[in-house]
Structures are given as C-alpha cells and as structure tokens.
Design a protein around this motif. Structure first.
Motif, PDB file in Angstrom:
ATOM      1  N   UNK A  62       0.647  -1.286  -0.137  1.00 12.87           N
ATOM      2  CA  UNK A  62      -0.115  -0.039   0.014  1.00 12.87           C
ATOM      3  C   UNK A  62       0.754   1.326   0.045  1.00 12.87           C
ATOM      4  N   UNK A  63       1.892   1.274   0.872  1.00 13.52           N
ATOM      5  CA  UNK A  63       2.867   2.347   0.813  1.00 13.52           C
ATOM      6  C   UNK A  63       3.531   2.503  -0.773  1.00 13.52           C
ATOM      7  N   UNK A  64       3.853   1.487  -1.451  1.00 16.33           N
ATOM      8  CA  UNK A  64       4.428   1.721  -2.846  1.00 16.33           C
ATOM      9  C   UNK A  64       3.284   2.021  -3.553  1.00 16.33           C
ATOM     10  N   UNK A  65       1.967   1.552  -3.507  1.00 18.86           N
ATOM     11  CA  UNK A  65       1.177   2.386  -4.359  1.00 18.86           C
ATOM     12  C   UNK A  65       0.950   3.780  -4.587  1.00 18.86           C
ATOM     13  N   UNK A  66       0.568   3.861  -3.019  1.00 15.08           N
ATOM     14  CA  UNK A  66       0.336   5.508  -2.758  1.00 15.08           C
ATOM     15  C   UNK A  66       1.491   6.401  -3.255  1.00 15.08           C
ATOM     16  N   UNK A  67       2.742   5.845  -3.182  1.00 11.08           N
ATOM     17  CA  UNK A  67       3.792   6.679  -3.442  1.00 11.08           C
ATOM     18  C   UNK A  67       3.822   6.903  -5.006  1.00 11.08           C
ATOM     19  N   UNK A  69       1.357   7.519  -6.828  1.00 16.87           N
ATOM     20  CA  UNK A  69       0.451   8.681  -7.365  1.00 16.87           C
ATOM     21  C   UNK A  69       0.976  10.005  -6.358  1.00 16.87           C
ATOM     22  N   UNK A  70       1.776   9.958  -5.827  1.00 13.19           N
ATOM     23  CA  UNK A  70       2.561  10.920  -4.918  1.00 13.19           C
ATOM     24  C   UNK A  70       1.843  11.304  -3.571  1.00 13.19           C
ATOM     25  N   UNK A  71       1.168  10.044  -3.183  1.00 14.92           N
ATOM     26  CA  UNK A  71       0.382  10.391  -1.887  1.00 14.92           C
ATOM     27  C   UNK A  71       1.309   9.611  -0.742  1.00 14.92           C
ATOM     28  N   UNK A  72       0.856   9.430   0.464  1.00 18.92           N
ATOM     29  CA  UNK A  72       1.442   8.931   1.598  1.00 18.92           C
ATOM     30  C   UNK A  72       0.132   8.509   2.285  1.00 18.92           C
ATOM     31  N   UNK A  73       0.287   7.815   3.362  1.00 18.82           N
ATOM     32  CA  UNK A  73      -0.705   7.207   4.317  1.00 18.82           C
ATOM     33  C   UNK A  73      -1.901   8.430   4.745  1.00 18.82           C
ATOM     34  N   UNK A 103       1.733   1.868   7.286  1.00 18.15           N
ATOM     35  CA  UNK A 103       0.283   2.235   6.587  1.00 18.15           C
ATOM     36  C   UNK A 103      -0.648   2.945   7.573  1.00 18.15           C
ATOM     37  N   UNK A 104      -0.244   2.733   8.748  1.00 20.25           N
ATOM     38  CA  UNK A 104      -1.203   3.188  10.078  1.00 20.25           C
ATOM     39  C   UNK A 104      -1.866   4.115  10.127  1.00 20.25           C
ATOM     40  N   UNK A 105      -1.143   5.585   9.677  1.00 14.07           N
ATOM     41  CA  UNK A 105      -2.090   6.767   9.399  1.00 14.07           C
ATOM     42  C   UNK A 105      -3.216   6.701   8.561  1.00 14.07           C
ATOM     43  N   UNK A 106      -3.338   5.665   7.735  1.00 12.52           N
ATOM     44  CA  UNK A 106      -4.274   5.898   6.571  1.00 12.52           C
ATOM     45  C   UNK A 106      -5.502   5.153   7.397  1.00 12.52           C
ATOM     46  N   UNK A 107      -5.468   4.511   8.402  1.00  9.78           N
ATOM     47  CA  UNK A 107      -6.808   4.154   9.450  1.00  9.78           C
ATOM     48  C   UNK A 107      -7.101   5.265  10.305  1.00  9.78           C
ATOM     49  N   UNK A 108      -6.864   6.221  10.333  1.00 14.87           N
ATOM     50  CA  UNK A 108      -7.576   7.243  11.303  1.00 14.87           C
ATOM     51  C   UNK A 108      -8.634   8.031  10.404  1.00 14.87           C
ATOM     52  N   UNK A 109      -8.845   7.593   9.295  1.00 14.94           N
ATOM     53  CA  UNK A 109      -9.824   8.038   8.413  1.00 14.94           C
ATOM     54  C   UNK A 109     -11.254   7.275   8.381  1.00 14.94           C
ATOM     55  N   UNK A 110     -12.097   7.403   7.702  1.00 13.32           N
ATOM     56  CA  UNK A 110     -13.253   6.594   7.624  1.00 13.32           C
ATOM     57  C   UNK A 110     -12.883   5.371   7.345  1.00 13.32           C
ATOM     58  N   UNK A 126      -5.926 -11.374   4.264  1.00  9.45           N
ATOM     59  CA  UNK A 126      -6.271 -10.090   4.512  1.00  9.45           C
ATOM     60  C   UNK A 126      -6.269  -9.187   3.084  1.00  9.45           C
ATOM     61  N   UNK A 127      -7.114  -8.560   2.813  1.00  8.13           N
ATOM     62  CA  UNK A 127      -7.043  -7.340   1.858  1.00  8.13           C
ATOM     63  C   UNK A 127      -7.570  -6.143   2.080  1.00  8.13           C
ATOM     64  N   UNK A 128      -6.798  -5.101   1.813  1.00  2.92           N
ATOM     65  CA  UNK A 128      -7.408  -3.733   2.177  1.00  2.92           C
ATOM     66  C   UNK A 128      -7.470  -3.053   0.694  1.00  2.92           C
ATOM     67  N   UNK A 129      -8.751  -2.087   0.600  1.00  6.58           N
ATOM     68  CA  UNK A 129      -9.101  -0.986  -0.381  1.00  6.58           C
ATOM     69  C   UNK A 129      -8.575   0.171   0.381  1.00  6.58           C
ATOM     70  N   UNK A 130      -8.150   1.225  -0.447  1.00  3.37           N
ATOM     71  CA  UNK A 130      -7.788   2.523  -0.042  1.00  3.37           C
ATOM     72  C   UNK A 130      -8.277   3.572  -1.149  1.00  3.37           C
ATOM     73  N   UNK A 131      -8.735   4.595  -0.531  1.00  2.00           N
ATOM     74  CA  UNK A 131      -9.191   5.624  -1.578  1.00  2.00           C
ATOM     75  C   UNK A 131      -8.357   7.057  -0.968  1.00  2.00           C
ATOM     76  N   UNK A 132      -7.546   7.502  -1.821  1.00  2.00           N
ATOM     77  CA  UNK A 132      -6.580   8.787  -1.206  1.00  2.00           C
ATOM     78  C   UNK A 132      -6.849  10.020  -1.984  1.00  2.00           C
ATOM     79  N   UNK A 133      -6.895  11.092  -1.037  1.00  2.00           N
ATOM     80  CA  UNK A 133      -7.067  12.346  -1.705  1.00  2.00           C
ATOM     81  C   UNK A 133      -5.749  12.867  -2.322  1.00  2.00           C
ATOM     82  N   UNK A 134      -5.331  13.110  -3.422  1.00  5.00           N
ATOM     83  CA  UNK A 134      -3.846  13.338  -3.721  1.00  5.00           C
ATOM     84  C   UNK A 134      -3.583  14.825  -3.588  1.00  5.00           C
ATOM     85  N   UNK A 135      -2.307  15.193  -3.183  1.00  5.02           N
ATOM     86  CA  UNK A 135      -1.875  16.443  -2.998  1.00  5.02           C
ATOM     87  C   UNK A 135      -1.962  17.198  -4.349  1.00  5.02           C
ATOM     88  N   UNK A 136      -2.137  18.802  -4.191  1.00  6.21           N
ATOM     89  CA  UNK A 136      -1.997  19.536  -5.185  1.00  6.21           C
ATOM     90  C   UNK A 136      -1.973  18.771  -6.560  1.00  6.21           C
TER      91      UNK A 136
END
Length: 136
Positions: A62-67, A69-73, A103-110, A126-136
């Motif tokens: 998940x950290x690699x996938x977020x990176x 697209x220029x995002x972090x947890x 990836x812990x900070x990702x789970x402070x959200x909804x 286990x499997x985890x689906x994530x949605x991220x708001x991309x920076x700028x």
C-alpha cells in the motif's frame, strides 16, 4: 488545486477505535487503489495462513502504491479491510497490527473492518481497499 481533508467524530456518536466517523475532502484529485493483497512483486502469496506476515506485506504494498501517485498514508480518506476469520479476536489483532504499521495513518480516516469467509487466493487472510485524496 489542493485538497483539504477534515476528519470528524460527532459528539453524538459512539467513540471509535482510532478511526473517524466522517472524512470530508473539500477539493482535489482522488486515487482509488485496487485491493492491496499480500503478494510479493512476482505475484506469490506471502505468509500463507500467517495473518501478521500478510498484514506487513499489504502495508508495504500500500505504501508503494500510494507513493506511485504522490501520496502517503495520511492522504487516505477511506479504507475497507477484509480479514478471513474463524475467531472475532482476529479482527482486533488485524486492526492493531495495521494501525501500528507503516500504513497506520491511513486508518485514522473513515474505515470499515469486515470479517469474511474467504478471499481470492488460497491461504490469503487479508485485503485492504484504499481511497486517497492526492496532494496539489
């Protein structure tokens, strides 16, 4: 365009185990990550039947996938976690391991945590689906 992320727990609702009831994204781009599975770079299942080994691999993926697209947890605004369980205590253990991971900070959200009967690969727990708001 930048996005502003607000996480809210209304006083009228019950306390959560570290996540928030509501996450609001004011504006910006959104990335929807496919289910992060405990697979290595070659597509082999990591730690068949070992929940903690699989959580660690999912977190690393998940950290690699977020990176990519220029995002972090901390930019994750929604997570859905699926855990194959025989005992409900496995859900709590999975949650604690995930929230303590890279990836812990990702789970402070909804976030939603589901116990399921099975997932796509034999031995997958286990499997985890994530949605991220991309920076700028």
């Amino acid at each position: 365009m930048t996005s502003e992320i607000s996480r809210i727990n209304p006083d009228q609702l019950h306390p959560t185990p570290g996540c928030h009831h509501i996450t609001v994204v004011e504006a910006g781009r959104t990335a929807f990550l496919a289910g992060q599975r405990p697979l290595d770079r070659c597509g082999a299942l990591v730690g068949p039947g070992d929940l903690y080994a699989q959580i660690d691999q999912v977190a690393a993926n998940a950290v690699l996938a977020l990176a990519a697209v220029g995002a972090e947890p901390s930019r994750v605004v929604r997570s859905v976690i699926y855990v194959v369980i025989d005992d409900v205590t496995d859900l709590g253990a999975a949650w604690r391991r995930l929230t303590a991971s890279v990836i812990g900070p990702a789970f402070t959200t909804a976030s939603t945590l589901h116990g399921v009967a099975r997932l796509g690969f034999p031995g997958q727990l286990i499997e985890v689906d994530l949605t991220a708001a991309l920076p700028g």
